[in-house]
Motif scaffolding. Sequence first.
Motif, PDB file in Angstrom:
ATOM      1  N   ASN A   1       0.857  -0.919  -0.200  1.00  0.00           N
ATOM      2  CA  ASN A   1       0.102   0.480  -0.098  1.00  0.00           C
ATOM      3  C   ASN A   1       1.105   1.358   0.094  1.00  0.00           C
ATOM      4  N   GLU A   2       2.342   1.210   0.392  1.00  0.00           N
ATOM      5  CA  GLU A   2       2.652   2.313   0.563  1.00  0.00           C
ATOM      6  C   GLU A   2       3.317   2.822  -0.597  1.00  0.00           C
ATOM      7  N   TYR A   3       4.080   1.670  -0.994  1.00  0.00           N
ATOM      8  CA  TYR A   3       4.270   2.033  -2.274  1.00  0.00           C
ATOM      9  C   TYR A   3       3.455   2.331  -3.673  1.00  0.00           C
ATOM     10  N   ALA A   4       2.074   1.557  -3.215  1.00  0.00           N
ATOM     11  CA  ALA A   4       0.733   2.345  -4.656  1.00  0.00           C
ATOM     12  C   ALA A   4       0.281   3.634  -4.174  1.00  0.00           C
ATOM     13  N   ILE A   5       0.267   3.484  -3.366  1.00  0.00           N
ATOM     14  CA  ILE A   5      -0.504   5.067  -2.831  1.00  0.00           C
ATOM     15  C   ILE A   5       0.935   6.067  -4.351  1.00  0.00           C
ATOM     16  N   ARG A   6       1.897   5.789  -4.264  1.00  0.00           N
ATOM     17  CA  ARG A   6       2.501   6.788  -4.558  1.00  0.00           C
ATOM     18  C   ARG A   6       2.777   7.217  -6.454  1.00  0.00           C
ATOM     19  N   ALA A   7       2.012   5.740  -6.693  1.00  0.00           N
ATOM     20  CA  ALA A   7       1.835   6.237  -8.519  1.00  0.00           C
ATOM     21  C   ALA A   7       1.113   6.830  -9.017  1.00  0.00           C
ATOM     22  N   THR A   8       1.583   7.198 -10.338  1.00  0.00           N
ATOM     23  CA  THR A   8       1.004   8.463 -11.085  1.00  0.00           C
ATOM     24  C   THR A   8      -0.578   8.673 -10.782  1.00  0.00           C
ATOM     25  N   LEU A   9      -1.405  10.089 -11.388  1.00  0.00           N
ATOM     26  CA  LEU A   9      -2.169  10.143 -11.416  1.00  0.00           C
ATOM     27  C   LEU A   9      -3.077  10.107 -12.385  1.00  0.00           C
ATOM     28  N   GLY A  10      -2.573   9.355 -13.578  1.00  0.00           N
ATOM     29  CA  GLY A  10      -3.538   9.010 -15.255  1.00  0.00           C
ATOM     30  C   GLY A  10      -4.504   8.907 -14.963  1.00  0.00           C
ATOM     31  N   ASP A  11      -5.340   8.792 -16.168  1.00  0.00           N
ATOM     32  CA  ASP A  11      -6.607   8.572 -16.120  1.00  0.00           C
ATOM     33  C   ASP A  11      -6.381   7.160 -17.511  1.00  0.00           C
ATOM     34  N   ASP A  12      -6.669   6.083 -17.277  1.00  0.00           N
ATOM     35  CA  ASP A  12      -5.885   4.599 -17.911  1.00  0.00           C
ATOM     36  C   ASP A  12      -7.011   4.952 -19.062  1.00  0.00           C
TER      37      ASP A  12
ATOM     38  N   PHE B   1      -4.492   8.106 -20.834  1.00  0.00           N
ATOM     39  CA  PHE B   1      -3.270   7.351 -20.154  1.00  0.00           C
ATOM     40  C   PHE B   1      -2.560   7.582 -18.712  1.00  0.00           C
ATOM     41  N   GLU B   2      -2.464   6.481 -18.725  1.00  0.00           N
ATOM     42  CA  GLU B   2      -1.932   6.501 -17.127  1.00  0.00           C
ATOM     43  C   GLU B   2      -0.307   5.916 -17.231  1.00  0.00           C
ATOM     44  N   PRO B   3       0.602   6.691 -16.933  1.00  0.00           N
ATOM     45  CA  PRO B   3       2.162   5.972 -16.886  1.00  0.00           C
ATOM     46  C   PRO B   3       2.129   5.006 -16.025  1.00  0.00           C
ATOM     47  N   SER B   4       2.151   4.866 -14.489  1.00  0.00           N
ATOM     48  CA  SER B   4       2.310   3.569 -13.904  1.00  0.00           C
ATOM     49  C   SER B   4       1.667   2.656 -14.596  1.00  0.00           C
ATOM     50  N   THR B   5       0.454   2.703 -15.232  1.00  0.00           N
ATOM     51  CA  THR B   5       0.036   1.721 -15.667  1.00  0.00           C
ATOM     52  C   THR B   5      -0.058   1.312 -16.951  1.00  0.00           C
ATOM     53  N   ALA B   6       0.973   2.309 -17.867  1.00  0.00           N
ATOM     54  CA  ALA B   6       1.571   2.036 -19.236  1.00  0.00           C
ATOM     55  C   ALA B   6       2.813   1.679 -19.018  1.00  0.00           C
ATOM     56  N   ALA B   7       3.781   1.971 -18.038  1.00  0.00           N
ATOM     57  CA  ALA B   7       4.959   0.878 -17.625  1.00  0.00           C
ATOM     58  C   ALA B   7       4.407  -0.292 -17.193  1.00  0.00           C
ATOM     59  N   LEU B   8       3.679  -0.776 -16.312  1.00  0.00           N
ATOM     60  CA  LEU B   8       3.939  -1.828 -16.144  1.00  0.00           C
ATOM     61  C   LEU B   8       2.779  -2.689 -17.361  1.00  0.00           C
ATOM     62  N   GLU B   9       2.227  -2.082 -18.028  1.00  0.00           N
ATOM     63  CA  GLU B   9       2.063  -2.916 -19.399  1.00  0.00           C
ATOM     64  C   GLU B   9       3.542  -3.565 -19.926  1.00  0.00           C
ATOM     65  N   SER B  10       4.115  -2.339 -20.397  1.00  0.00           N
ATOM     66  CA  SER B  10       5.441  -2.332 -20.880  1.00  0.00           C
ATOM     67  C   SER B  10       6.268  -2.988 -20.629  1.00  0.00           C
TER      68      SER B  10
ATOM     69  N   GLY C   1     -13.035   0.258 -19.292  1.00  0.00           N
ATOM     70  CA  GLY C   1     -11.993   0.411 -19.264  1.00  0.00           C
ATOM     71  C   GLY C   1     -11.909   1.894 -18.133  1.00  0.00           C
ATOM     72  N   MET C   2     -10.609   1.690 -17.830  1.00  0.00           N
ATOM     73  CA  MET C   2     -10.822   2.735 -15.793  1.00  0.00           C
ATOM     74  C   MET C   2      -9.817   3.734 -15.866  1.00  0.00           C
ATOM     75  N   ARG C   3     -10.204   4.482 -14.919  1.00  0.00           N
ATOM     76  CA  ARG C   3      -9.500   5.766 -14.610  1.00  0.00           C
ATOM     77  C   ARG C   3      -8.315   5.575 -14.199  1.00  0.00           C
ATOM     78  N   GLN C   4      -8.470   6.486 -12.806  1.00  0.00           N
ATOM     79  CA  GLN C   4      -7.217   5.718 -12.400  1.00  0.00           C
ATOM     80  C   GLN C   4      -6.450   4.745 -11.766  1.00  0.00           C
ATOM     81  N   THR C   5      -5.820   4.106 -12.402  1.00  0.00           N
ATOM     82  CA  THR C   5      -5.558   2.869 -12.343  1.00  0.00           C
ATOM     83  C   THR C   5      -3.960   2.683 -11.802  1.00  0.00           C
ATOM     84  N   GLY C   6      -2.992   3.762 -11.801  1.00  0.00           N
ATOM     85  CA  GLY C   6      -1.749   3.185 -10.995  1.00  0.00           C
ATOM     86  C   GLY C   6      -1.670   3.226  -9.364  1.00  0.00           C
ATOM     87  N   TYR C   7      -2.594   3.119  -9.063  1.00  0.00           N
ATOM     88  CA  TYR C   7      -2.979   2.454  -7.031  1.00  0.00           C
ATOM     89  C   TYR C   7      -2.358   0.734  -8.104  1.00  0.00           C
TER      90      TYR C   7
END
Length: 393
Positions: free
Chosen positions: A54-65, A68-77, A265-271
Amino acid sequence: MMSSLAETRLAQLAEDVRCDVHSRTQDADNDARRAEISRTFISDTVTVPTKEMNEYAIRATLGDDVFFEPSTAALESHVAKLTGKEAGLFMPTGTMSNQVALRTHLQQPPYSVLCDARAHVYRMEGGGIAFHSGANVIPVFPENGHHLMWEDIEPRIVSGADVHIAPTRIISLESTLNGTVIPQEDVIAISRHAREKGIIMHLDGARLWHVAVATGLSMKELCEPFESVSLCFSKGLGAPIGSCLVGSKEFIAKARRFRKVFGGGMRQTGYLAASAAYALTHHFSLLPRVHALAKRMQEGLEEIGVGILSPAETCMLFYDPSTIGVEYREVVERAAQLPKPIYLNGSRLLMHIQTAGEAVDDFLCLMRRLKEEKVQAGWRGQQADRCTSDCGA
């Protein structure tokens, strides 16, 4: 006056919509739930995020997937690169990941999907292949009782131009399937023959992480025979939610559209993406312990004389208590009555990264005690003289 009335009305409306989902004893409730999870052999989906996750996840980016959501895109890549595919797509569930994959591959009906008769896509996804893709399913039972081979598949493939048939367009495999691993040489053989016939290969790899640990093969090697693969972060790795579908760039671009159509289609998926990333980094290495617990459970049950329907190749096994004169119902009821209850459901015993070793020992003690009670009541099966109890009362 009007302003005062409006403010009063707004305050009333705000009071109406207020919602507090926390109980007065929420922290204690959560601690109790964690203890239950450590003694639950029902599924690995019961695992919960750790404080560190939880401590790691709460610092994720705040995009709309959806955009474009940067943390989610990084995971997908990362997952795409890990599996040797061009692109990835984060999904809320493994069922959606499988169903979107199959729908993306399939073009214009009629067509059929061939799979193991025990497969999740056939038995546990609400008839989704027919509902979403309008496809016929050809379920095949493996002759060896363990996994499909080309010799099982080839006679069941439907092909030709006859207007009465639905040609086979996809072979969908699953590994692990009920905890068992398909030998990679058989996967490769199926893939080679399928591609010769122009048939697409999909893998439900929800627990493929376990296969990598059990075989020592890389994720890239395991995924190479398939055009698409679905991987779960919740089963096995302990993330709160999510799967990733991987394949070619063209395939994933189309799958993204179907994900939207399916309501995924989800929105703030960074967490969520960050939770999955944490699970990959910190929980994958815990899987060998899970396999060891499952093997310990199997060996303990065998020592008692309990039947093993499917052995512990990875994280689970299936057992038969009738060999010691006990019914599943009795096991479930008595396990729930222990001072520290154990939670069960049917013949499957599944270990996960939050399973307590003590829970395995306690379950084996319970099975010894149940057997002793049956023997004392007059039961005389083949296993009656095996393994007297060394457990406390």
